[in-house]
Design a protein around this motif. Sequence first.
Motif, PDB file in Angstrom:
ATOM      1  N   ASP A  60      35.916  43.007  28.499  1.00  0.00           N
ATOM      2  CA  ASP A  60      37.165  43.326  27.728  1.00  0.00           C
ATOM      3  C   ASP A  60      36.654  44.686  26.864  1.00  0.00           C
ATOM      4  OD1 ASP A  60      39.628  43.529  26.634  1.00  0.00           O
ATOM      5  OD2 ASP A  60      39.224  42.042  25.252  1.00  0.00           O
ATOM      6  N   ASP A 203      39.443  40.584  14.170  1.00  0.00           N
ATOM      7  CA  ASP A 203      40.132  40.510  15.598  1.00  0.00           C
ATOM      8  C   ASP A 203      41.053  39.429  15.718  1.00  0.00           C
ATOM      9  OD1 ASP A 203      40.555  41.815  18.355  1.00  0.00           O
ATOM     10  OD2 ASP A 203      39.395  40.153  18.983  1.00  0.00           O
ATOM     11  N   GLU A 261      43.714  41.513  12.007  1.00  0.00           N
ATOM     12  CA  GLU A 261      44.429  41.658  13.050  1.00  0.00           C
ATOM     13  C   GLU A 261      45.652  40.520  12.897  1.00  0.00           C
ATOM     14  OE1 GLU A 261      44.956  42.882  17.847  1.00  0.00           O
ATOM     15  OE2 GLU A 261      43.505  41.424  17.155  1.00  0.00           O
ATOM     16  N   HIS A 326      43.951  51.004  19.741  1.00  0.00           N
ATOM     17  CA  HIS A 326      43.409  51.114  21.018  1.00  0.00           C
ATOM     18  C   HIS A 326      44.183  50.018  21.795  1.00  0.00           C
ATOM     19  CE1 HIS A 326      41.932  47.774  18.954  1.00  0.00           C
ATOM     20  NE2 HIS A 326      41.527  47.279  20.290  1.00  0.00           N
ATOM     21  N   ASP A 327      45.130  49.214  21.443  1.00  0.00           N
ATOM     22  CA  ASP A 327      45.851  48.475  22.365  1.00  0.00           C
ATOM     23  C   ASP A 327      47.280  48.923  22.510  1.00  0.00           C
ATOM     24  OD1 ASP A 327      43.759  46.360  22.307  1.00  0.00           O
ATOM     25  OD2 ASP A 327      44.341  45.371  20.574  1.00  0.00           O
ATOM     26  N   ARG A 412      47.142  49.463  27.940  1.00  0.00           N
ATOM     27  CA  ARG A 412      46.086  49.930  26.953  1.00  0.00           C
ATOM     28  C   ARG A 412      45.020  50.917  27.458  1.00  0.00           C
ATOM     29  NH1 ARG A 412      43.673  44.343  24.746  1.00  0.00           N
ATOM     30  NH2 ARG A 412      42.616  44.404  26.814  1.00  0.00           N
TER      31      ARG A 412
END
Length: 556
Positions: A60, A203, A261, A326-327, A412
Amino acid sequence: MKSKWWQEAVVYQIYCKSFYDSNGDGIGDLPGVMEKLPQLKELGINCIWFTPIYTSPQVDNGYDVADYKDIDPAYGTLEDFKRLLDMAHSLGIKIVMDMVLNHSSDKCRWFQEAKKSRDNPYRNYYIWHDGKPDGSEPNNWGNYFYEGKGSAWEWDENTQQYYLHYYSKHMPDLNWEYEPLRQEVYAMMRWWLDMGVDGFRLDVITSLKKPEGFPDYPGQLEVNGYAIGREQRCNVPGIHEIIQEMNREVFSRYDCMTVGEASRVNSVTGADYIRADRKELDSLYHFDICHRLPKPPTVLEYKQAQMRWYKTLENNAWLAQHLSNHDYPRQVSRFGDDTTYRVESAKMLATLTHTMPGTPYVYQGEEIGMTNVEFPTIEQYNDPYTVGQYHALTKAGEPEETVWAKLRPISRDNPRTPYQWDDSENAGFTTGKPWLEVNPRYKEINVVADRAMENSIFAYYQKLIALRKENPAMVNGTLEMLLPEHPEVVMYLRKTCRQTLLVVCNFSGKEIRVELPAEVKAHGWQRILTNREDTIPSLERSRWLPWEAEIYELRC
Ligand code: GLC
Ligand code: CA
């Protein structure tokens, strides 16, 4: 009250893999970042958030961490990182690391140990469970990547139990109930802070605590009877105790910044993570505006979300302002117009992010108006979420066109294509073969071309960032929304006792006529920034051009 450094900061997010490749292997790296630091200094940002650069098998793209205390060899060495840290600090730029604490990679030493036997000392670093009496998975939870049949549980033949993975089976979830795991993680975080890093982006922080008893999830069964619905996974009671402990053990001991996040929070549940009296995190970013639902929010929804958060937080907590990362899709493609008014709308969106209450986040490439990409075949996509969903949906019989229509705009990979430095081959990103194809629009959209324009997007960002340093109301001002019901115009005041700023944004591609609200009429306003130099510098006019954005200061 004096603001904290991270409240005054402008954060630039670097997706290292796609930033700049210094050695021709097609992968961006730390020496590449060092080479480009002067450009970031010129832009004016004073903090960098690195998406994970730790050793990782890259299932990932680094969110699967194999060694939390080392740098992935593709990016460089720990020594490179230390040099970068020094270099950044000498330029007045802080460095924030991405901390992935919900899961590790299955190649992490902890997991390699844990799966050796049920009584291995690391066994409880992860979440193991017996199957149901018929041997099937402990419950119906699915994994976010639509991997395999879709379950969030993977069978371990050797020890005859399942382990939990919210994401890929190569990313087993860590067990935050287990004290030794928590202490080892805290020590690791202190190790980075002792080295000199300035903070952490945390995260998926709202999912560290798992639901008691691992119950089946009712409703919303997305693939093959597995539930990917997230509510039950986030903000589970007990999460705040974990973060408070993390604060005591780590954050409170340093002058560092933390930004979480925060998936699946609303302004009320979100505030619980960041209100100063809670001693948890300094700030968070939420997804009320920047989300992956098929339709972007309307302008009214944008305003309502900003007001809702502002009112709930009341000066007791701090937000991250962002429209992409970035997502998420490229902001100019998602919220603006990436063809006719690309330049104007990119600037308008930046104006909002830099003048709404909170710390502005710039995602790499946004400052030159980089756009979404459309690759023709699934083989050209890399993002496990896009690839997994593509196969799951096509296998389930959905026609290709509908699957593409659903996936392309939100993939993404849109924000992850290599940074566009110039119009040479591979956009000047690499002399080799880039790990992900460059966006074919690089000939037209790149730093060199942008900066050669008289009123470049880059120069507009420079002005905005500089203005933030000179105008305390941009950082600390109250927010007063004007024309709250207007479907296209976003107009607001930011006020401190010494300064009043007015921001006017036409959040549409139409020319708009607005009646000025009483609060701003007949005052001496001086324009301090505009993205449409061809307009008269005055509020006293009836027409606002498509995507026009202006900032005024009250001068009398
Ligand atoms: C976060 C990251 C995302 C990653 C996921 C799992 O949402 O931003 O890129 O895939 O967590 O770590
Ligand atoms: Ca490289």
